[in-house]
Design a protein around this motif. Structure first.
Motif, PDB file in Angstrom:
ATOM      1  N   ASP A 167       0.962  -1.158   0.000  1.00 33.79           N
ATOM      2  CA  ASP A 167      -0.101   0.005   0.100  1.00 33.79           C
ATOM      3  C   ASP A 167       1.015   1.150  -0.090  1.00 33.79           C
ATOM      4  O   ASP A 167       1.623   1.373   0.969  1.00 33.79           O
ATOM      5  CB  ASP A 167      -1.117   0.116   1.174  1.00 33.79           C
ATOM      6  CG  ASP A 167      -1.821  -1.093   1.181  1.00 33.79           C
ATOM      7  OD1 ASP A 167      -2.134  -1.533   0.274  1.00 33.79           O
ATOM      8  OD2 ASP A 167      -2.139  -1.683   2.516  1.00 33.79           O
ATOM      9  N   ALA A 168       0.618   2.279  -1.009  1.00 34.53           N
ATOM     10  CA  ALA A 168       1.647   3.474  -1.175  1.00 34.53           C
ATOM     11  C   ALA A 168       0.725   4.563  -0.639  1.00 34.53           C
ATOM     12  O   ALA A 168      -0.295   4.615  -1.220  1.00 34.53           O
ATOM     13  CB  ALA A 168       1.964   3.451  -2.596  1.00 34.53           C
ATOM     14  N   ASP A 169       1.283   5.252   0.120  1.00 33.35           N
ATOM     15  CA  ASP A 169       1.003   6.650   0.568  1.00 33.35           C
ATOM     16  C   ASP A 169       1.504   7.787  -0.103  1.00 33.35           C
ATOM     17  O   ASP A 169       2.961   7.771   0.412  1.00 33.35           O
ATOM     18  CB  ASP A 169       0.933   6.679   2.057  1.00 33.35           C
ATOM     19  CG  ASP A 169       0.238   7.918   2.753  1.00 33.35           C
ATOM     20  OD1 ASP A 169      -0.410   8.877   1.936  1.00 33.35           O
ATOM     21  OD2 ASP A 169       0.436   8.270   3.666  1.00 33.35           O
ATOM     22  N   ALA A 170       1.378   8.424  -1.028  1.00 32.04           N
ATOM     23  CA  ALA A 170       2.247   9.137  -1.790  1.00 32.04           C
ATOM     24  C   ALA A 170       1.880  10.747  -1.806  1.00 32.04           C
ATOM     25  O   ALA A 170       0.540  11.279  -1.901  1.00 32.04           O
ATOM     26  CB  ALA A 170       2.138   8.700  -3.444  1.00 32.04           C
ATOM     27  N   HIS A 171       2.546  11.563  -2.004  1.00 30.29           N
ATOM     28  CA  HIS A 171       2.511  13.062  -2.086  1.00 30.29           C
ATOM     29  C   HIS A 171       3.599  13.479  -2.884  1.00 30.29           C
ATOM     30  O   HIS A 171       4.795  13.309  -2.602  1.00 30.29           O
ATOM     31  CB  HIS A 171       2.627  13.769  -0.498  1.00 30.29           C
ATOM     32  CG  HIS A 171       2.413  15.360  -0.612  1.00 30.29           C
ATOM     33  ND1 HIS A 171       1.346  16.004  -0.348  1.00 30.29           N
ATOM     34  CD2 HIS A 171       3.566  16.316  -0.781  1.00 30.29           C
ATOM     35  CE1 HIS A 171       1.431  17.182  -0.512  1.00 30.29           C
ATOM     36  NE2 HIS A 171       2.821  17.441  -0.740  1.00 30.29           N
ATOM     37  N   ILE A 172       3.065  13.839  -4.253  1.00 30.38           N
ATOM     38  CA  ILE A 172       4.070  14.544  -5.033  1.00 30.38           C
ATOM     39  C   ILE A 172       3.785  16.012  -5.426  1.00 30.38           C
ATOM     40  O   ILE A 172       2.619  16.196  -5.605  1.00 30.38           O
ATOM     41  CB  ILE A 172       3.874  13.383  -6.335  1.00 30.38           C
ATOM     42  CG1 ILE A 172       4.122  11.974  -6.004  1.00 30.38           C
ATOM     43  CG2 ILE A 172       4.896  13.968  -7.361  1.00 30.38           C
ATOM     44  CD1 ILE A 172       4.195  11.102  -7.169  1.00 30.38           C
ATOM     45  N   ARG A 264       7.182   3.057  -7.477  1.00 31.85           N
ATOM     46  CA  ARG A 264       7.357   4.274  -7.412  1.00 31.85           C
ATOM     47  C   ARG A 264       6.993   5.189  -8.589  1.00 31.85           C
ATOM     48  O   ARG A 264       6.368   6.086  -8.898  1.00 31.85           O
ATOM     49  CB  ARG A 264       8.823   4.743  -6.897  1.00 31.85           C
ATOM     50  CG  ARG A 264       9.062   6.430  -7.151  1.00 31.85           C
ATOM     51  CD  ARG A 264      10.498   6.669  -6.669  1.00 31.85           C
ATOM     52  NE  ARG A 264      10.786   6.409  -5.487  1.00 31.85           N
ATOM     53  CZ  ARG A 264      10.567   7.463  -4.328  1.00 31.85           C
ATOM     54  NH1 ARG A 264       9.979   8.578  -4.774  1.00 31.85           N
ATOM     55  NH2 ARG A 264      10.644   7.197  -3.041  1.00 31.85           N
ATOM     56  N   ARG A 265       7.403   4.404  -9.764  1.00 33.89           N
ATOM     57  CA  ARG A 265       7.162   4.688 -11.091  1.00 33.89           C
ATOM     58  C   ARG A 265       5.936   4.825 -11.684  1.00 33.89           C
ATOM     59  O   ARG A 265       5.240   5.645 -12.032  1.00 33.89           O
ATOM     60  CB  ARG A 265       8.084   3.822 -12.097  1.00 33.89           C
ATOM     61  CG  ARG A 265       8.163   4.267 -13.619  1.00 33.89           C
ATOM     62  CD  ARG A 265       9.047   3.778 -14.405  1.00 33.89           C
ATOM     63  NE  ARG A 265       8.947   2.384 -14.614  1.00 33.89           N
ATOM     64  CZ  ARG A 265       9.712   1.437 -14.086  1.00 33.89           C
ATOM     65  NH1 ARG A 265      11.071   1.688 -13.315  1.00 33.89           N
ATOM     66  NH2 ARG A 265       9.559   0.141 -14.102  1.00 33.89           N
ATOM     67  N   SER A 266       5.015   3.747 -11.014  1.00 32.82           N
ATOM     68  CA  SER A 266       3.570   3.565 -11.329  1.00 32.82           C
ATOM     69  C   SER A 266       2.969   4.740 -10.754  1.00 32.82           C
ATOM     70  O   SER A 266       2.117   5.290 -11.319  1.00 32.82           O
ATOM     71  CB  SER A 266       3.016   2.093 -10.792  1.00 32.82           C
ATOM     72  OG  SER A 266       3.790   1.257 -11.732  1.00 32.82           O
ATOM     73  N   PHE A 271      -0.450   9.689 -10.817  1.00 34.03           N
ATOM     74  CA  PHE A 271      -0.745  10.888 -10.649  1.00 34.03           C
ATOM     75  C   PHE A 271      -0.562  11.930 -11.843  1.00 34.03           C
ATOM     76  O   PHE A 271      -1.403  12.920 -11.970  1.00 34.03           O
ATOM     77  CB  PHE A 271       0.222  11.462  -9.467  1.00 34.03           C
ATOM     78  CG  PHE A 271      -0.328  10.763  -8.262  1.00 34.03           C
ATOM     79  CD1 PHE A 271      -1.049   9.730  -7.950  1.00 34.03           C
ATOM     80  CD2 PHE A 271       0.143  11.047  -6.900  1.00 34.03           C
ATOM     81  CE1 PHE A 271      -1.630   9.088  -6.902  1.00 34.03           C
ATOM     82  CE2 PHE A 271       0.143  10.558  -5.758  1.00 34.03           C
ATOM     83  CZ  PHE A 271      -1.097   9.412  -5.669  1.00 34.03           C
ATOM     84  N   ARG A 272       0.484  11.609 -12.417  1.00 30.06           N
ATOM     85  CA  ARG A 272       0.862  12.539 -13.630  1.00 30.06           C
ATOM     86  C   ARG A 272      -0.127  12.546 -14.703  1.00 30.06           C
ATOM     87  O   ARG A 272      -0.606  13.560 -15.308  1.00 30.06           O
ATOM     88  CB  ARG A 272       2.152  12.258 -14.298  1.00 30.06           C
ATOM     89  CG  ARG A 272       2.491  12.911 -15.563  1.00 30.06           C
ATOM     90  CD  ARG A 272       2.568  14.460 -15.189  1.00 30.06           C
ATOM     91  NE  ARG A 272       2.941  15.123 -16.505  1.00 30.06           N
ATOM     92  CZ  ARG A 272       2.053  15.807 -17.349  1.00 30.06           C
ATOM     93  NH1 ARG A 272       0.680  15.319 -17.146  1.00 30.06           N
ATOM     94  NH2 ARG A 272       2.265  16.490 -18.392  1.00 30.06           N
TER      95      ARG A 272
END
Length: 361
Positions: A167-172, A264-266, A271-272
């Motif tokens: 599970d990824a919690d991301a902020h970009i 990370r790449r996914s 998001f992009r």
């Protein structure tokens, strides 16, 4: 003691100050102007730091049961060091990676037992047809390479894969620009507007594959993905009958970095894809924390053809479940020279470049 707040220009990075005439913050280097509230929010975003964390449980696979490996033997390639597993019916064979003869080493033992296996769905005939289809539409392929290839040496091999869940919690944060052009009778103008775009959220991943063989080129294995895991079954040695199986030499713990990179790449690409309406979008900072990470051990079916031509080794691979075929091909330098001469004789350069592009694709 007083504290002076210093702001950096989001456009050029220079120090900016309040302009009393414009009643805004202004950069003396690029003349960009900013409202104080906007600049404060941007500065808070810049100062938002997180320590990335990853949590992985790499207890994949299980121990072999008594008698399960009695019909399996190991074979070692003295050329490239590859070690493969075959059933008791496997006679003299060649290495699926470099084509050199392999030597029988004895009874298979050790290593972990796979959790899952995706059985071969396509046979050797389909693999041969896939190779011939791969040749088609390649005008610069040497005729001798096509005619002299020993396609009977295609081998079915189960490749070890570590399958990662997380599970990824991301902020970009992205730096985006938007251009506007106009002109009058004297000049042409370009206005560049800068934006800070933030994306955050949670993304769950299941069975992110990382091959556990150092001898198998990673780009080759990623190119024949994806596999349909719904057709996976609990592992049994019976599925190895008539095929080879590679012994993993990169364990789950050593594969974590590649799994992290793929996740990370996914996330960044996902998001992009939600950002629209800008001329350019460039990632500035990202924080991706992974939790609930688990790994499983599986064998995936691959048809391999290793062949050499004019002193160079060529390895082709086909997904043994879906039929996706990949592999590099040589180029006939003589034909290339003729094509180049044809350009000088009046053939469209654009046509040549398009043909060359299709060749590499």
């Amino acid at each position: 003691m007083s504290v002076i707040q210093e702001y950096k220009c989001p456009c050029c990075g220079g120090a900016i100050a309040f302009d009393s005439t414009a009643q805004k913050m202004k950069c003396p280097y690029c003349d960009s102007e900013f409202e104080m509230e906007v600049l404060k929010a941007y500065d808070e975003e810049l100062n938002r730091t997180q320590e990335e964390t990853t949590q992985w449980d790499t207890q994949a696979g299980s121990q072999w049961g008594e008698g399960e490996t009695s019909g399996l033997g190991t074979y070692s390639c003295k050329s490239c060091g590859g070690e493969i597993v075959g059933d008791e019916t496997t006679a003299a064979t060649s290495c699926p990676y470099c084509g050199n003869p392999v030597v029988f080493m004895g009874q298979f033992s050790g290593d972990l037992k796979p959790d899952f296996v995706i059985p071969f769905k396509l046979d050797k005939k389909a693999a041969k047809e896939g190779l011939l289809k791969h040749y088609k539409g390649k005008p610069l392929l040497p005729k001798a390479f096509k005619d002299q290839n020993h396609i009977d040496e295609i081998k079915g091999i189960y490749v070890p894969f570590w399958l990662f869940d997380a599970d990824a919690d991301a902020h970009i944060r992205y730096k985006a620009t938007r251009l506007r052009h106009w002109s009058d009778s004297n000049y042409s103008y370009t206005e560049t507007s800068y934006f800070s775009v933030v994306r955050g959220g949670n993304v769950s991943f299941e069975r992110v594959p990382v091959d556990g063989s150092s001898k198998m080129p990673d780009d080759l294995m990623e190119s024949i993905e994806p596999y349909n895991f719904s057709e996976a079954v609990d592992f049994q040695t019976a599925y190895l009958a008539g095929y080879l199986a590679d012994k993993y030499d990169v364990d789950a713990q050593e594969s974590i970095d590649r799994a992290n990179a793929r996740i990370r790449r996914s996330v960044e690409e996902s998001f992009r894809s939600t950002i629209h309406g800008y001329t350019a979008v460039v990632p500035e900072a990202s924080f991706i924390n992974l939790a609930n990470g688990k790994a499983k051990y599986a064998l995936y079916p691959v048809w391999l053809l290793n062949t050499s031509w004019q002193g160079k080794n060529y390895l082709f691979a086909m997904n043994g479940q879906t039929g996706k075929f990949v592999g590099d091909l040589p180029m006939d330098k003589g034909l290339f020279g003729k094509w180049f001469a044809a350009i000088a004789g009046g053939v469209s350069i654009l046509t040549f470049l398009i043909t060359l592009l299709f060749w590499f694709l």
